[in-house]
Design a protein around this motif. Sequence first.
Motif, PDB file in Angstrom:
ATOM      1  N   GLU A 110     -13.187  21.528  67.419  1.00 23.01           N
ATOM      2  CA  GLU A 110     -12.509  22.092  68.404  1.00 23.01           C
ATOM      3  C   GLU A 110     -10.709  21.875  68.297  1.00 23.01           C
ATOM      4  N   LYS A 111     -10.700  20.516  67.927  1.00 22.15           N
ATOM      5  CA  LYS A 111      -9.405  19.960  67.672  1.00 22.15           C
ATOM      6  C   LYS A 111      -8.621  20.781  66.684  1.00 22.15           C
ATOM      7  N   GLU A 112      -9.338  20.956  65.472  1.00 19.80           N
ATOM      8  CA  GLU A 112      -8.692  21.730  64.389  1.00 19.80           C
ATOM      9  C   GLU A 112      -8.383  23.262  64.795  1.00 19.80           C
ATOM     10  N   HIS A 113      -9.248  23.657  65.482  1.00 20.03           N
ATOM     11  CA  HIS A 113      -9.165  24.996  66.098  1.00 20.03           C
ATOM     12  C   HIS A 113      -8.067  25.197  66.918  1.00 20.03           C
ATOM     13  N   LEU A 114      -7.901  24.409  67.954  1.00 22.48           N
ATOM     14  CA  LEU A 114      -6.718  24.345  68.731  1.00 22.48           C
ATOM     15  C   LEU A 114      -5.325  24.305  68.027  1.00 22.48           C
ATOM     16  N   ILE A 115      -5.341  23.275  67.024  1.00 20.15           N
ATOM     17  CA  ILE A 115      -4.193  23.354  66.360  1.00 20.15           C
ATOM     18  C   ILE A 115      -3.873  24.613  65.288  1.00 20.15           C
ATOM     19  N   LYS A 116      -4.994  25.418  64.739  1.00 14.85           N
ATOM     20  CA  LYS A 116      -4.639  26.379  64.286  1.00 14.85           C
ATOM     21  C   LYS A 116      -4.128  27.379  65.063  1.00 14.85           C
ATOM     22  N   SER A 117      -4.880  27.553  66.107  1.00 16.95           N
ATOM     23  CA  SER A 117      -4.410  28.606  67.191  1.00 16.95           C
ATOM     24  C   SER A 117      -2.874  28.325  67.869  1.00 16.95           C
ATOM     25  N   TRP A 118      -2.634  27.128  67.964  1.00 18.04           N
ATOM     26  CA  TRP A 118      -1.307  26.570  68.470  1.00 18.04           C
ATOM     27  C   TRP A 118      -0.301  27.173  67.389  1.00 18.04           C
ATOM     28  N   GLU A 119      -0.625  26.702  66.152  1.00 21.82           N
ATOM     29  CA  GLU A 119       0.566  27.248  65.033  1.00 21.82           C
ATOM     30  C   GLU A 119       0.729  28.753  65.005  1.00 21.82           C
ATOM     31  N   LYS A 120      -0.515  29.357  65.172  1.00 18.74           N
ATOM     32  CA  LYS A 120      -0.299  31.005  65.172  1.00 18.74           C
ATOM     33  C   LYS A 120       0.419  31.360  66.443  1.00 18.74           C
ATOM     34  N   SER A 121       0.233  30.667  67.430  1.00 18.67           N
ATOM     35  CA  SER A 121       1.128  31.071  68.672  1.00 18.67           C
ATOM     36  C   SER A 121       2.399  31.101  68.311  1.00 18.67           C
ATOM     37  N   VAL A 122       3.077  29.708  67.716  1.00 16.65           N
ATOM     38  CA  VAL A 122       4.334  29.479  67.562  1.00 16.65           C
ATOM     39  C   VAL A 122       4.671  30.371  66.209  1.00 16.65           C
ATOM     40  N   GLU A 123       4.254  30.638  65.515  1.00 11.91           N
ATOM     41  CA  GLU A 123       4.391  31.563  64.332  1.00 11.91           C
ATOM     42  C   GLU A 123       4.950  32.990  64.830  1.00 11.91           C
ATOM     43  N   ASN A 124       4.207  33.399  65.838  1.00 15.03           N
ATOM     44  CA  ASN A 124       4.145  34.765  66.327  1.00 15.03           C
ATOM     45  C   ASN A 124       5.114  34.582  67.682  1.00 15.03           C
ATOM     46  N   ALA A 125       5.707  33.574  68.058  1.00 17.52           N
ATOM     47  CA  ALA A 125       6.861  33.707  68.800  1.00 17.52           C
ATOM     48  C   ALA A 125       8.127  34.032  68.432  1.00 17.52           C
ATOM     49  N   ASP A 126       8.649  34.638  69.253  1.00 22.65           N
ATOM     50  CA  ASP A 126      10.096  35.278  69.031  1.00 22.65           C
ATOM     51  C   ASP A 126      11.066  33.908  69.209  1.00 22.65           C
ATOM     52  N   LEU A 127      11.318  33.164  68.197  1.00 26.99           N
ATOM     53  CA  LEU A 127      12.158  32.059  68.208  1.00 26.99           C
ATOM     54  C   LEU A 127      13.757  32.438  67.743  1.00 26.99           C
TER      55      LEU A 127
END
Length: 167
Positions: free
Chosen positions: A101-118
Motif C-alpha cells: 500500500e505504501k508503494e502504491h500511495l507513492i506511485k499515485s502521489w507521484e502521478k498526481s504531482v506529474e499531472n499537476a499544473d506547476l
Amino acid sequence: MTEDATIENKVTASGILRLDLEVYRPTMTFVTFDIKTYLYEELIIVEKSFRTAMDSVNWEDYSGKAVSVVCSVDAIIPQWVYMLITTKLKPFAVSIAYGTEKEHLIKSWEKSVENADLSLYFDKKVAVKASEHIPDALYICVSTILAGKVATLLYGEPGLPKVIRKY
C-alpha cells in the motif's frame, strides 16, 4: 518606533513561492489484495481452484478503492495470475498496482504531482516545503519537473530555505 514606521515582511519581499507537496496527496482509500489466501498450502497456484476462488470473490468490496496486489509469502506466482486479478478488479477499483500500500500511495502521489499544473512556479524562486510525512521519492519527482524551469529551487520554508540550485 514611530507610528508611521512600517515593518517590512522580508519573506514576502523575497518573492519566494512555497510549494507544499501534501496538497497533491491522493485521497483515495488504499487496501491490499493478498494472493496468499488463494494458494494451495500457501505454496502454489492450482489453476482450477484458483479460478473458482476468483469467481467467488466479492469484487464490489473494492469499489472506489486503490488496490495493492501482493503475495505475502515466498511463492512463485505465474504472471497470468496478476493479469486475472487485475481484470476482476478493473471495473471496481480506482487504481490497481503491484506492491505494498505504501508503494502504491507513492506511485499515485507521484502521478498526481506529474499531472499537476506547476507552471505558476516557472521562472520563480520556489521553496519546496520540508515535511517528514512526504516520501523522499516525491522530492525527486518534483525536482525533476522543476529543474531548469524555476529561477531558484529551494528546500524548506521561505523564511529560511536551503538553496538547492539557481538556474
